[in-house]
Design a protein around this motif. Structure first.
Motif, PDB file in Angstrom:
ATOM      1  N   LEU A  30      -3.333  -8.234  -4.947  1.00 24.71           N
ATOM      2  CA  LEU A  30      -3.873  -7.273  -3.985  1.00 24.71           C
ATOM      3  C   LEU A  30      -2.861  -6.844  -2.931  1.00 24.71           C
ATOM      4  O   LEU A  30      -3.123  -5.901  -2.170  1.00 24.71           O
ATOM      5  N   ASP A  31      -1.714  -7.503  -2.898  1.00 28.43           N
ATOM      6  CA  ASP A  31      -0.673  -7.078  -1.973  1.00 28.43           C
ATOM      7  C   ASP A  31       0.232  -6.014  -2.573  1.00 28.43           C
ATOM      8  O   ASP A  31       1.147  -5.524  -1.902  1.00 28.43           O
ATOM      9  N   ALA A  32      -0.006  -5.611  -3.830  1.00 25.77           N
ATOM     10  CA  ALA A  32       0.811  -4.613  -4.520  1.00 25.77           C
ATOM     11  C   ALA A  32       0.039  -3.303  -4.645  1.00 25.77           C
ATOM     12  O   ALA A  32      -1.198  -3.286  -4.565  1.00 25.77           O
ATOM     13  N   PRO A  33       0.737  -2.179  -4.847  1.00 29.39           N
ATOM     14  CA  PRO A  33       0.021  -0.946  -5.206  1.00 29.39           C
ATOM     15  C   PRO A  33      -0.743  -1.158  -6.502  1.00 29.39           C
ATOM     16  O   PRO A  33      -0.250  -1.818  -7.429  1.00 29.39           O
ATOM     17  N   LEU A  34      -1.953  -0.622  -6.572  1.00 24.04           N
ATOM     18  CA  LEU A  34      -2.814  -0.821  -7.738  1.00 24.04           C
ATOM     19  C   LEU A  34      -3.063   0.510  -8.431  1.00 24.04           C
ATOM     20  O   LEU A  34      -3.192   1.553  -7.791  1.00 24.04           O
ATOM     21  N   LEU A  35      -3.140   0.457  -9.750  1.00 22.85           N
ATOM     22  CA  LEU A  35      -3.558   1.610 -10.547  1.00 22.85           C
ATOM     23  C   LEU A  35      -4.659   1.143 -11.488  1.00 22.85           C
ATOM     24  O   LEU A  35      -4.448   0.205 -12.273  1.00 22.85           O
ATOM     25  N   LEU A  36      -5.831   1.755 -11.388  1.00 25.76           N
ATOM     26  CA  LEU A  36      -6.977   1.403 -12.221  1.00 25.76           C
ATOM     27  C   LEU A  36      -7.227   2.578 -13.163  1.00 25.76           C
ATOM     28  O   LEU A  36      -7.713   3.628 -12.740  1.00 25.76           O
ATOM     29  N   ALA A  37      -6.872   2.417 -14.434  1.00 27.02           N
ATOM     30  CA  ALA A  37      -6.933   3.525 -15.393  1.00 27.02           C
ATOM     31  C   ALA A  37      -7.929   3.205 -16.489  1.00 27.02           C
ATOM     32  O   ALA A  37      -7.889   2.131 -17.100  1.00 27.02           O
TER      33      ALA A  37
ATOM     34  N   GLY B 160       6.544  -1.340  -7.833  1.00 27.33           N
ATOM     35  CA  GLY B 160       5.800  -2.591  -7.723  1.00 27.33           C
ATOM     36  C   GLY B 160       4.349  -2.499  -8.119  1.00 27.33           C
ATOM     37  O   GLY B 160       3.574  -3.444  -7.894  1.00 27.33           O
ATOM     38  N   THR B 161       3.940  -1.380  -8.723  1.00 27.71           N
ATOM     39  CA  THR B 161       2.540  -1.184  -9.104  1.00 27.71           C
ATOM     40  C   THR B 161       2.089  -2.225 -10.122  1.00 27.71           C
ATOM     41  O   THR B 161       2.823  -2.562 -11.065  1.00 27.71           O
ATOM     42  N   HIS B 162       0.865  -2.708  -9.945  1.00 29.90           N
ATOM     43  CA  HIS B 162       0.166  -3.477 -10.970  1.00 29.90           C
ATOM     44  C   HIS B 162      -0.934  -2.579 -11.521  1.00 29.90           C
ATOM     45  O   HIS B 162      -1.757  -2.048 -10.758  1.00 29.90           O
TER      46      HIS B 162
END
Length: 398
Positions: A264-271, A355-357
């Motif tokens: 949760l400390d990283a940029p997130l992408l929910l696809a 750094g995206t997860h």
């Protein structure tokens, strides 16, 4: 780790076994179900068996495991084992069933490869099997212990307390434990197995992502109606849609699955695409409840806005986050929809931060396309997390 002698034997025979592994898997399942018809009736997904997907997944996973033992002997394919173990735990697989599989798998290997299966070859591949089985048994034991359940007894009875028609083909079922006890905790992105008795007396099992957040007092599963058309494919979803109403009871497993919201400390992408939005809704609701402040990119593709299940929630929860943006693509958009987001999902239009997860769920071609684009943008392979509905042909092929 594979013994030195077995490593040499497996390396030498891997091409022949790999070339025949599809035939071996096909014969294995025929032998297994002839001896144990109850496994096809009450454990294995009859739709995946009819389509051949389960056979391809088994063949691919064995070949991938053996290849890694030979090529990278100092590492273990824990990602693959953990994904399989979670699925097995949601089905209640027991250690004794690995003995049953061993018996019929090695009978199939001997039948298909014939005289090529010398005692030395048999011993080497036996070692491969038990290294894989042992890893799975240990992982499943840990998963059962974490849930406080016994192997083979993962089921509880739940009551349906609400039903929402999301689209003509998608319904959400709201559930609570029938005995009034608290619902078990889960992590956003996980799924449960639903065991349903069908008209022929079989008890078929399917997995459905939990579409509510862990903080919700109820649990929700959102199910797409797959048209069975007289085949085993879709027989559980069809019965859920046509027969299950508030007041009915369902048997659910404890929650499992390794696609869980983290980092949760990283940029997130929910696809997501299609019904693959369900675990993403759980993740979004969890982020909104926490007041998450980091950057989140929400990507979804669907046939049309009317086919986009949970569309309003998808947009609303994204809007509740401080630094989030929703990007929805539709093949048949409504008037006024941005032209650049018409058709299939195209990540070229989305900024992927360093750094995206990324968390992916949807049809395999969709996830392949998204993953390829993410890797091209510099996202590390280990930072791309995914869920597959049905046998994991992608992982087995990797």
């Amino acid at each position: 780790m594979l013994s030195e002698r077995s490593t040499a034997t497996v390396r030498a025979t891997l091409p022949a076994v790999g070339a025949a592994i599809g035939d071996i898997a096909d014969l294995f399942y025929r032998k297994l179900f002839a001896a144990h018809p109850e496994l096809l009736r009450d454990l294995f997904n009859r739709g995946n068996q009819a389509s051949g997907d389960q056979r391809r997944a088994l063949a691919g996973s064995i070949a991938a495991f053996a290849s890694q033992l030979v090529e990278r002997p100092d590492t273990r394919p824990d990602v693959m084992l953990n994904r399989i173990a979670n699925k097995h735990a949601s089905l209640g697989v027991t250690p004794a069933q690995y003995e049953v599989v061993h018996t019929h798998l090695f009978a199939a290997i001997a039948d298909v490869l014939g005289d090529a299966v010398t005692p030395e070859v048999a011993a080497a591949w036996d070692e491969v099997y038990w290294l894989m089985a042992g890893g799975l048994i240990a992982a499943e034991a840990r998963l059962y212990a974490q849930r406080g359940v016994v192997a083979g007894d993962v089921w509880r009875t739940w009551e349906v307390v609400g039903r929402v028609e999301e689209t003509p083909d998608v319904a959400t079922f709201r559930l609570r434990p029938a005995d009034g006890s608290p619902a078990p905790a889960f992590r956003p992105g996980q799924y449960v197995s639903v065991q349903l008795e069908l008209a022929d007396g079989s008890r078929q099992i399917r997995q459905y992502s939990l579409s509510s957040s862990p903080g919700s007092p109820l649990r929700s599963i959102t199910v797409k109606h797959v048209r069975a058309d007289g085949t085993p494919d879709g027989e559980v979803s069809q019965r859920l849609h046509t027969h299950v109403r508030p007041g009915d009871r369902l048997r659910l497993s404890a929650p499992y699955g390794d696609l869980v919201l983290d980092h949760l400390d990283a940029p997130l992408l929910l696809a997501s695409a299609g019904i693959g939005c369900t675990p993403m809704l759980s993740m979004l609701e969890h982020l909104a409840e926490r007041g998450h402040r980091g950057p989140v990119s929400v990507v979804h593709g669907d046939r049309s806005p009317s086919d986009h299940a949970l569309r309003a929630d998808h947009a609303r929860l994204t809007a509740e986050l401080e630094d989030a943006a929703a990007h929805f693509w539709y093949e048949r958009p409504e008037p006024g929809h941005p032209a650049e987001r018409t058709g299939r999902v195209d990540l070229a239009a989305v900024t992927v931060l360093p750094g995206t997860h990324a968390y992916l769920c949807g049809p395999l071609p969709f996830m392949r396309d998204v993953r390829t684009r993410l890797l091209a943008e510099g996202v590390r392979p280990a930072d791309v997390h995914y869920e597959v509905f049905g046998p994991d042909l992608w992982l087995a092929a990797g």
